[in-house]
Design an enzyme around this catalytic site. Structure first.
Site, PDB file in Angstrom:
ATOM      1  N   CYS A   1      -3.668   7.471  -1.444  1.00 13.08           N
ATOM      2  CA  CYS A   1      -4.932   7.584  -2.183  1.00 13.08           C
ATOM      3  C   CYS A   1      -6.092   8.006  -1.299  1.00 13.08           C
ATOM      4  O   CYS A   1      -7.080   8.538  -1.793  1.00 13.08           O
ATOM      5  CB  CYS A   1      -5.281   6.264  -2.852  1.00 13.08           C
ATOM      6  SG  CYS A   1      -3.855   5.276  -3.230  1.00 13.08           S
TER       7      CYS A   1
ATOM      8  N   CYS B   1       0.864  -1.190   0.000  1.00 16.28           N
ATOM      9  CA  CYS B   1       0.000   0.000   0.000  1.00 16.28           C
ATOM     10  C   CYS B   1       0.894   1.232   0.000  1.00 16.28           C
ATOM     11  O   CYS B   1       1.779   1.352   0.836  1.00 16.28           O
ATOM     12  CB  CYS B   1      -0.874  -0.031   1.250  1.00 16.28           C
ATOM     13  SG  CYS B   1      -1.676   1.522   1.644  1.00 16.28           S
TER      14      CYS B   1
HETATM   15 FE1  SF4 Z   1      -3.258   1.869   0.027  1.00 16.23          FE
HETATM   16 FE2  SF4 Z   1      -3.961   3.536  -1.896  1.00 16.23          FE
HETATM   17 FE3  SF4 Z   1      -4.649   1.004  -2.065  1.00 16.23          FE
HETATM   18 FE4  SF4 Z   1      -5.811   2.551  -0.180  1.00 16.23          FE
HETATM   19  S1  SF4 Z   1      -6.028   2.714  -2.398  1.00 16.23           S
HETATM   20  S2  SF4 Z   1      -5.019   0.457   0.045  1.00 16.23           S
HETATM   21  S3  SF4 Z   1      -4.097   3.942   0.282  1.00 16.23           S
HETATM   22  S4  SF4 Z   1      -2.574   1.816  -2.081  1.00 16.23           S
END
Ligand code: SF4
Ligand code: FE
Length: 480
Positions: free
Chosen positions: A100, A96
């Site tokens: 975002c 991750c």
């Molecule tokens: Fe992580 Fe972005 Fe995926 Fe959410 S969307 S789990 S912040 S990588």
């Protein structure tokens, strides 16, 4: 736009109150357990120098080019580009990358503040746009803080034995408000510049003090960050070889708001309880779309690792293995298709920005709660039981055991034993170790647990229309 090095400078100057394993951390960027998370976020700055990121990492704005993570989506192609960017970053980091949530919060607030003003004559949208301009100009990481700790799940916010189980306003003045409460599971928060707070659920008129959205700098006095533990986190202090992925990782923290002052100009919703549902729904829709990009990129790494393990084991030409790899690709590309579909089926909001199709975004995320577990199961199946019984890299370096490990853990003769061990460590990390926190648990509970998506899908199902279709073909009168 900043570089990763400039981001490092910002974070080393940040005066946040951070606790990790009972210690107060003065320099979280230097902490070996948090450093991979910092490096991952830094890549969201440096990615623009990578030719593969051309067309997705930078967006135009009235003030010049900006980091895509600070942008507002002004067309369907922006929504599609977002999914492609997230897949690319998932491929590069295998984890991750934590930026975002803030991006999705910016886009949700852009349209909801506009809607509130249109009904109430307030000035939230202008306030929000001033904040947005600051984020874009200084290329800031925002953490989106939505999930309250919730206390007794049977009780609504105002009914809790402790009123602070949901973040709320405890004091008001002409200059602003003071808030108290805590937000859980805050991805990337230790390395954020700004914290954007949103209510965790739709609020009633009687819960107006809980209907609050705002942004504060992340080192505002009264904010306390307590970092969560992760499986295998202390392997990071043992050295890099036993990790599988020693460069990148993520973190979450519990953020406590211990009577934090919020100036008026940074409040984007205050008491307009009837708009809390659309803020929660729009943020969730954007964030459920995100998973159709990031988790797909992470799985690209896992599928590659499984294919490599098969090659090192000498099973890559076996038909059942090829079948399992194809199954993993099919599951993963289905998730990508969902991410693209909810983007291309999006629509313009009254404010002018674009929102994904909420039903398809929820279908996307509900699939993400299942498919990565099956992809992980297939990776473990292909890798073999050795991923759970593999000796340490230190055993490979020990003069007595090294030659024995080298000899007896070799698969196909031309591949070094050390490489076989490395790829098995990577699969271990992604399916049951440190990286599984973000590939598996986050796929299940991030952006809302599966039941949250099922509720939206049930709400959007329009079963009456489907019943009429059936009645029509079966020649049943519309009245019955
Ligand atoms: Fe992580 Fe972005 Fe995926 Fe959410 S969307 S789990 S912040 S990588
Ligand atoms: Fe998430």
């Amino acid at each position: 736009m900043k570089t990763g090095a400039q981001f490092q400078k910002d974070m080393s100057e940040s005066r946040k109150e951070v606790y990790w394993m009972g210690q107060k951390l003065e320099q979280p960027t230097q902490n070996p357990i948090l450093a991979p998370s910092f490096r991952t976020l830094a890549l969201t700055y440096d990615l623009r120098f990578d030719p593969q990121a051309e067309g997705v990492a930078v967006r135009p704005s009235a003030a010049g080019p900006i980091n895509a993570f600070c942008s507002i989506h002004f067309g369907l192609e922006d929504l599609v580009s977002k999914v492609r960017l997230l897949r690319l970053l998932g491929q590069k980091t295998g984890t991750c990358f934590q930026r975002c949530v803030g991006w999705d919060a910016l886009n949700a607030l852009y349209s909801v503040t506009y809607d509130i003003d249109a009904q109430a004559g307030s000035d939230y949208h202008q306030r929000f746009r001033r904040f947005l301009a600051h984020v874009q100009k200084d290329d800031l990481v925002c953490t989106g803080a939505m999930t309250d700790v919730k206390g007794d799940r049977r009780l609504r916010p105002g009914e809790q034995a402790d009123p602070d189980m949901y973040l709320h306003v405890v004091k008001r003045s002409p200059e602003g408000v003071v808030v108290r409460g805590a937000k859980a599971h805050q991805t990337g928060s230790i390395f954020a510049h700004e914290v954007i707070v949103m209510p965790t659920r739709s609020m009633r008129d009687s819960e107006r003090d809980y209907a609050i959205s705002f942004a504060v700098p992340s080192d505002t006095p009264g904010l306390v960050y307590i970092v969560g533990r992760q499986v295998d986190d202390t392997r990071r202090v043992e050295g890099s070889e036993g990790l599988g992925n020693d460069r990148y990782g993520g973190h979450e923290s519990l953020i406590v708001f211990d009577d934090v002052f919020v100036p008026r100009d940074r409040i984007f919703l205050d008491g307009e309880s009837s708009f809390t549902a659309s803020l929660v729904d729009r943020f969730s829709a954007y964030h459920r779309q995100s998973y159709g990009g990031c988790k797909v990129g992470v799985a690209d790494v896992l599928i590659g690792a499984a294919a490599l393990a098969a090659e090192y084991n000498g099973t890559d030409q076996a038909q059942p293995i090829q079948h399992k790899l194809a199954e993993m690709v099919y599951l993963n590309e289905t998730l990508f298709s969902c991410g693209l579909a909810c983007s291309t089926a999006g629509a313009q909001t009254a404010s002018g920005n674009f929102l994904v199709d909420p039903l398809l975004a929820n279908v996307c995320k509900l699939n993400v709660t299942c498919f990565p577990y099956e992809i992980a199961r297939l990776a473990v199946d292909i890798a073999g039981g050795l991923i759970a019984t593999l000796p340490s890299p230190e055993d490979l370096h020990n003069p007595r055991t090294g030659p024995l490990v080298e000899k007896y853990l070799r698969g196909v003769a031309e591949y070094p034993t050390a490489d076989r061990m490395k790829v098995l460590r990577l699969i271990e990390s992604m399916t049951m170790g440190n990286s599984a926190v973000h590939y598996l648990t986050e796929s299940l509970h991030g952006a809302g647990s599966p039941e949250a998506q099922t509720m939206v899908i049930a709400r959007s199902a329009d079963l009456e229309r489907k019943k009429n279709l059936a009645r029509d073909l079966a020649r049943i009168s519309p009245e019955t």
